[in-house]
Each structure stands twice: as C-alpha cells, then as structure tokens.
Design a protein around this motif. Sequence first.
Motif, PDB file in Angstrom:
ATOM      1  N   ASP A 148      84.838  11.419  -1.458  1.00 32.01           N
ATOM      2  CA  ASP A 148      84.815  11.562  -2.914  1.00 32.01           C
ATOM      3  C   ASP A 148      85.915  12.544  -3.307  1.00 32.01           C
ATOM      4  OD1 ASP A 148      84.090  11.410  -5.558  1.00 32.01           O
ATOM      5  OD2 ASP A 148      82.572  12.962  -5.398  1.00 32.01           O
ATOM      6  N   ASP A 156      79.244  11.042 -14.737  1.00 36.12           N
ATOM      7  CA  ASP A 156      79.584   9.620 -14.765  1.00 36.12           C
ATOM      8  C   ASP A 156      80.737   9.287 -13.830  1.00 36.12           C
ATOM      9  OD1 ASP A 156      77.630   9.362 -16.642  1.00 36.12           O
ATOM     10  OD2 ASP A 156      78.989   9.429 -18.365  1.00 36.12           O
ATOM     11  N   ARG A 158      81.302  10.906 -10.900  1.00 34.65           N
ATOM     12  CA  ARG A 158      81.013  11.355  -9.531  1.00 34.65           C
ATOM     13  C   ARG A 158      79.868  10.548  -8.941  1.00 34.65           C
ATOM     14  NH1 ARG A 158      83.231  16.231  -8.480  1.00 34.65           N
ATOM     15  NH2 ARG A 158      82.957  15.489  -6.358  1.00 34.65           N
ATOM     16  N   ARG A 159      79.923   9.233  -9.090  1.00 32.57           N
ATOM     17  CA  ARG A 159      78.819   8.393  -8.641  1.00 32.57           C
ATOM     18  C   ARG A 159      78.677   8.398  -7.128  1.00 32.57           C
ATOM     19  NH1 ARG A 159      79.528   3.122 -12.670  1.00 32.57           N
ATOM     20  NH2 ARG A 159      79.217   4.276 -14.633  1.00 32.57           N
ATOM     21  N   THR A 160      79.794   8.464  -6.418  1.00 28.71           N
ATOM     22  CA  THR A 160      79.715   8.459  -4.949  1.00 28.71           C
ATOM     23  C   THR A 160      79.009   9.707  -4.439  1.00 28.71           C
ATOM     24  OG1 THR A 160      81.767   7.191  -4.843  1.00 28.71           O
ATOM     25  CG2 THR A 160      81.058   8.325  -2.836  1.00 28.71           C
ATOM     26  N   THR A 163      75.300   9.691  -5.465  1.00 27.02           N
ATOM     27  CA  THR A 163      74.524   8.725  -4.681  1.00 27.02           C
ATOM     28  C   THR A 163      74.235   9.251  -3.282  1.00 27.02           C
ATOM     29  OG1 THR A 163      75.516   6.906  -5.928  1.00 27.02           O
ATOM     30  CG2 THR A 163      74.472   6.367  -3.824  1.00 27.02           C
TER      31      THR A 163
END
Length: 201
Positions: A148, A156, A158-160, A163
């Motif tokens: 990342d 929004d 920094r989804r990786t 998750t």
Amino acid sequence: MTVEERQARVAAALAAKGNGGAAGGGNGAPTRFAGQDHTHRLLAMVPPDGIQQIRSKQEDKVYVWPHLIASEFIALLAMTLLITVLSVLPAFPLRELANPNITPNPSKAPWYFLGLQELLRYFHPMIAGVTIPGIVGLLGLMMIPYLDRNPSVRPDNRRTAITLMTFFLLGAGMMTLVGSFFRGPGFNWVWPWVDGLFFEL
C-alpha cells in the motif's frame, strides 16, 4: 517637508496641468517650486490603501513545547491515576503456591497468547507457533508499506491497508475470544452459558 508644503505643491502641479503647462513655460518642462533644488515630474498620486501588499500565507503550527508536551504529560498523569485506582481499590488476592505435581485443567496461556494457543488446535506446533506468527506475521507487517504505497490519509483511498488490518483484527480477535471463553477442561469446546466460564486474567 510639512503637510502644508506638500499640499501646496500638489495644488500648483494640478493648476499647471490644467493650464496646459503654462506654469512650466509652455514647453512641457517640469515645474520648479520655491525652495526646490531639483526638478521632479509629478506622475500620479496613489493612496496607501490602494497598494496591494502580498504576504505569505500563515500556516497553523503547534510547537512541541508547551502544546504537545503538556498534552502528553496530562495523559500520563491520567493513566497513572487510573492504574493506581485499579491497583488499590479492587481486591485481587494471590493464589496458592504452585504445585509442580498438579497441572491445572484447563491450562491456558495469558489472554494475549490465547489466540496462538487456539491455533495449536488446528495446526502443527511448528506452523502455529513459528510459521504463522513469525514468517507470515513479521513478513506481512514488513510488506504492508510496499503493498500500500498510497500517501493519502483519507479512508476512501486506503482500501488495501484497511482491508488487511480488518482481516487481521477479526482473525486475532476471534481466536482470542474462542480460546478465552469457549475452551474448557482439556482445552475442549464448551459453551460458557452451559458448562461455565473457564477464564482467568
């Protein structure tokens, strides 16, 4: 030069301009005033408020001292007070001396290691005790900055990272809860509302 003299010179210059330069001899020569050693040509008069002043934009800054140090010191005092109250008020009696001939059943690790102890129910000790926490855990933490690389701080974007952290917290929390409340004698599965609670801090 006084204010009266300056106003007189301005009035004379305006009068000379209105007369077509007659005060200057009619040939466009600059006007010489009384008591003036050098000739000056009056171009324009700009009020001070009309001059635009460009200033650098001031950024919000917070200094380490006293702002940050004071906040951290207050947090330190609050945490020290909380730990002191929890150490003095509740009664936490010591247990009896350990008997090497008697092993408590169930024998559980401290609560922060119960997740790893729960993994021993499903995997070989080499995998549950070395591979998963050592290789997968440490290498995973070291690889996160490379997986990342988004510099944004908005959730929004920094989804990786969100998750990966969500799966890690859910897995670790689930293993810890199961090992704490759903394991009884022999580290077998029990229902705490039926068989009782086998958990001690």
